[in-house]
Structures are given as structure tokens and as C-alpha cells.
Design a protein around this motif. Structure first.
Motif, PDB file in Angstrom:
ATOM      1  N   GLN A  85       0.835  -1.202   0.000  1.00 20.03           N
ATOM      2  CA  GLN A  85       0.000   0.000   0.000  1.00 20.03           C
ATOM      3  C   GLN A  85       0.868   1.250   0.000  1.00 20.03           C
ATOM      4  OE1 GLN A  85      -2.288   0.483   3.547  1.00 20.03           O
ATOM      5  NE2 GLN A  85      -3.310   2.307   2.813  1.00 20.03           N
ATOM      6  N   ALA A  86       1.889   1.281   0.840  1.00 24.92           N
ATOM      7  CA  ALA A  86       2.780   2.442   0.916  1.00 24.92           C
ATOM      8  C   ALA A  86       3.543   2.635  -0.394  1.00 24.92           C
ATOM      9  CB  ALA A  86       3.755   2.284   2.077  1.00 24.92           C
ATOM     10  N   GLU A  87       4.008   1.538  -1.004  1.00 29.45           N
ATOM     11  CA  GLU A  87       4.732   1.627  -2.271  1.00 29.45           C
ATOM     12  C   GLU A  87       3.851   2.168  -3.389  1.00 29.45           C
ATOM     13  OE1 GLU A  87       6.290  -2.228  -3.217  1.00 29.45           O
ATOM     14  OE2 GLU A  87       7.845  -2.120  -1.676  1.00 29.45           O
ATOM     15  N   ILE A  88       2.627   1.686  -3.459  1.00 32.31           N
ATOM     16  CA  ILE A  88       1.740   2.079  -4.552  1.00 32.31           C
ATOM     17  C   ILE A  88       1.210   3.497  -4.363  1.00 32.31           C
ATOM     18  CG2 ILE A  88      -0.464   1.585  -5.676  1.00 32.31           C
ATOM     19  CD1 ILE A  88       0.108  -1.399  -5.076  1.00 32.31           C
ATOM     20  N   PHE A  89       0.564   3.751  -3.240  1.00 30.80           N
ATOM     21  CA  PHE A  89      -0.065   5.055  -3.044  1.00 30.80           C
ATOM     22  C   PHE A  89       0.937   6.156  -2.729  1.00 30.80           C
ATOM     23  CE2 PHE A  89      -3.704   2.221  -2.427  1.00 30.80           C
ATOM     24  CZ  PHE A  89      -4.610   2.832  -3.290  1.00 30.80           C
ATOM     25  N   GLY A  90       2.123   5.789  -2.295  1.00 29.71           N
ATOM     26  CA  GLY A  90       3.157   6.789  -2.019  1.00 29.71           C
ATOM     27  C   GLY A  90       3.670   7.475  -3.270  1.00 29.71           C
ATOM     28  N   LYS A  91       3.412   6.898  -4.434  1.00 29.67           N
ATOM     29  CA  LYS A  91       3.869   7.467  -5.704  1.00 29.67           C
ATOM     30  C   LYS A  91       2.985   8.622  -6.180  1.00 29.67           C
ATOM     31  CE  LYS A  91       7.051   4.308  -6.163  1.00 29.67           C
ATOM     32  NZ  LYS A  91       8.442   4.617  -5.932  1.00 29.67           N
ATOM     33  N   LEU A  92       1.776   8.716  -5.652  1.00 29.25           N
ATOM     34  CA  LEU A  92       0.848   9.751  -6.110  1.00 29.25           C
ATOM     35  C   LEU A  92       0.888  10.979  -5.204  1.00 29.25           C
ATOM     36  CD1 LEU A  92      -2.249   7.606  -7.092  1.00 29.25           C
ATOM     37  CD2 LEU A  92      -0.574   8.648  -8.595  1.00 29.25           C
ATOM     38  N   LYS A  93       1.060  12.117  -5.814  1.00 24.81           N
ATOM     39  CA  LYS A  93       1.044  13.403  -5.101  1.00 24.81           C
ATOM     40  C   LYS A  93      -0.291  14.076  -5.421  1.00 24.81           C
ATOM     41  CE  LYS A  93       5.294  12.651  -3.970  1.00 24.81           C
ATOM     42  NZ  LYS A  93       5.296  11.366  -3.321  1.00 24.81           N
ATOM     43  N   ILE A  94      -1.198  14.051  -4.459  1.00 26.22           N
ATOM     44  CA  ILE A  94      -2.560  14.552  -4.677  1.00 26.22           C
ATOM     45  C   ILE A  94      -2.561  16.001  -5.143  1.00 26.22           C
ATOM     46  CG2 ILE A  94      -4.775  15.042  -3.564  1.00 26.22           C
ATOM     47  CD1 ILE A  94      -4.261  12.595  -1.783  1.00 26.22           C
ATOM     48  N   ASN A  95      -1.685  16.824  -4.583  1.00 25.94           N
ATOM     49  CA  ASN A  95      -1.686  18.246  -4.932  1.00 25.94           C
ATOM     50  C   ASN A  95      -1.198  18.501  -6.365  1.00 25.94           C
ATOM     51  OD1 ASN A  95       0.948  17.538  -4.397  1.00 25.94           O
ATOM     52  ND2 ASN A  95       1.427  19.386  -3.239  1.00 25.94           N
ATOM     53  N   GLN A  96      -0.640  17.502  -7.044  1.00 23.26           N
ATOM     54  CA  GLN A  96      -0.174  17.672  -8.417  1.00 23.26           C
ATOM     55  C   GLN A  96      -1.097  17.031  -9.454  1.00 23.26           C
ATOM     56  OE1 GLN A  96       3.844  16.229  -8.530  1.00 23.26           O
ATOM     57  NE2 GLN A  96       4.585  17.792  -7.121  1.00 23.26           N
ATOM     58  N   LEU A  97      -2.122  16.339  -9.014  1.00 21.79           N
ATOM     59  CA  LEU A  97      -3.015  15.651  -9.949  1.00 21.79           C
ATOM     60  C   LEU A  97      -3.752  16.614 -10.878  1.00 21.79           C
ATOM     61  CD1 LEU A  97      -4.541  12.870  -7.662  1.00 21.79           C
ATOM     62  CD2 LEU A  97      -2.825  12.597  -9.465  1.00 21.79           C
ATOM     63  N   ALA A  98      -4.089  17.776 -10.408  1.00 16.09           N
ATOM     64  CA  ALA A  98      -4.842  18.736 -11.217  1.00 16.09           C
ATOM     65  C   ALA A  98      -4.049  19.224 -12.435  1.00 16.09           C
ATOM     66  CB  ALA A  98      -5.266  19.924 -10.361  1.00 16.09           C
ATOM     67  N   PHE A  99      -2.739  19.062 -12.433  1.00 16.75           N
ATOM     68  CA  PHE A  99      -1.909  19.517 -13.542  1.00 16.75           C
ATOM     69  C   PHE A  99      -1.828  18.512 -14.685  1.00 16.75           C
ATOM     70  CE2 PHE A  99      -0.165  21.710  -9.790  1.00 16.75           C
ATOM     71  CZ  PHE A  99      -0.429  23.010 -10.173  1.00 16.75           C
ATOM     72  N   ILE A 100      -2.289  17.304 -14.463  1.00 15.17           N
ATOM     73  CA  ILE A 100      -2.240  16.264 -15.492  1.00 15.17           C
ATOM     74  C   ILE A 100      -3.378  16.503 -16.474  1.00 15.17           C
ATOM     75  CG2 ILE A 100      -2.377  13.789 -15.943  1.00 15.17           C
ATOM     76  CD1 ILE A 100      -1.273  13.355 -13.103  1.00 15.17           C
ATOM     77  N   LYS A 101      -3.054  16.449 -17.765  1.00 10.63           N
ATOM     78  CA  LYS A 101      -4.046  16.687 -18.819  1.00 10.63           C
ATOM     79  C   LYS A 101      -4.254  15.419 -19.634  1.00 10.63           C
ATOM     80  CE  LYS A 101      -4.184  21.034 -17.749  1.00 10.63           C
ATOM     81  NZ  LYS A 101      -4.959  21.273 -16.585  1.00 10.63           N
ATOM     82  N   SER A 102      -5.473  15.236 -20.099  1.00 13.77           N
ATOM     83  CA  SER A 102      -5.806  14.089 -20.940  1.00 13.77           C
ATOM     84  C   SER A 102      -5.540  14.407 -22.407  1.00 13.77           C
ATOM     85  CB  SER A 102      -7.272  13.713 -20.770  1.00 13.77           C
ATOM     86  OG  SER A 102      -7.500  13.236 -19.468  1.00 13.77           O
TER      87      SER A 102
END
Length: 160
Positions: A85-102
Motif C-alpha cells: 500500500q505504501a509503495e503504490i499510493f506513495g507514488k501519487l502526489k494529490i496536490n499535483q493531480l490537477a496539472f495532469i491533462k488528458s
């Protein structure tokens, strides 16, 4: 007379106590730190209707894959350890998700669309084919690396 008054007073008192406690729970939830509730990664499309969907929650992982034209479907489930769980979810930075574009869908070219659905305690994000944006895609790419280590070999795409 006193007994009938108590019969009305007691349920009203309980109702008041429970309604206040529910309100305080919801207030605590919204003021706390934003956390990831689940992530769904999917790759759908290509020749023959191939699909692969992985849903990762805080305590489990569920993988479904198959081919719709051949009517082949497989499912695999596993409980996540605290380390995974720590390895997988530790890779995501919630505060940077809004900058990702489709990007646009590529299924019309008989290719597979890669989709991430990320649900946090405050909001939801959906990204389609965001691998074109190399800089912001990096954290999602890094999210997939520990997943590949967990998934059994028979559920991985065979290299030609």
C-alpha cells in the motif's frame, strides 16, 4: 402522566444526541487531510476488444482482463499489505493531480486507451491517454511500476 412524558422525552433526547454525533463525524472528515480512496487503471481497445482493468483500494487490488471478441475473461484479487500500500499510493502526489491533462482517444486507430480514475476524499480525477504529457505523466507511470511487481506473470501481457 409522568411516564408518558418520559416516553416522549427519552426518544427525543436520543435523537438529538445521535444527530449531533453524526454531524461532528462529517465535519471531521472534511477538515482532515485529503487521502486517496481508490485508483482504477484501465487499458481498453485495440484489435479484438482487449481490456485490462485494475482497481486498487487501500486494502486490496482487483484485476480483470480479457478479450471481448474471443469471450475470454480472467479475474485476480489480492489483499494489499501495508508495505504494498505504501509503495503504490506513495507514488501519487494529490496536490499535483490537477496539472495532469488528458489526450484524445486512440481507439478509432485500433489502439488501446489508457485511463486512470482517481478518487480522493474530496474529489475525483479522470485521465485518458495522459502519457503524451511526459512531465506530468511521470507520477502515474511511477504508480504503475509497483503494480507490475505485484501482479502474477500469467496476468501480464506476453512479450513477443
Amino acid at each position: 402522566m409522568k411516564i408518558s412524558g418520559l416516553k416522549i422525552f427519552f426518544p427525543m433526547l436520543l435523537l438529538l444526541i445521535f444527530s449531533c454525533s453524526e454531524k461532528s463525524k462529517s465535519e471531521r472528515k472534511t477538515t482532515g487531510e485529503e487521502t486517496i480512496q481508490y485508483v482504477i487503471f484501465s487499458k481498453v481497445g485495440g484489435r479484438g476488444g482487449n481490456y485490462k482493468t485494475i482497481k486498487i483500494t487501500q486494502d486490496s487490488i482487483v484485476l480483470s482482463l480479457g478479450n471481448t471478441s474471443k469471450n475470454v475473461h480472467k479475474t485476480w484479487k489480492k489483499a494489499l499489505s501495508d508495505k504494498n500500500q505504501a509503495e503504490i499510493f506513495g507514488k501519487l502526489k494529490i496536490n499535483q493531480l490537477a496539472f495532469i491533462k488528458s489526450s484524445e482517444s486512440v481507439q478509432v486507430k485500433e489502439e488501446a486507451d489508457e485511463t486512470f480514475q482517481i478518487k480522493t476524499s474530496r474529489t475525483s480525477y479522470v485521465f485518458v491517454n495522459n502519457n503524451k504529457n511526459k512531465y506530468n505523466y511521470r507520477q502515474l507511470k511511477n504508480f504503475k511500476i509497483p503494480l507490475e511487481k505485484i501482479i502474477p506473470r500469467e496476468y501480464k501481457k506476453k512479450k513477443k
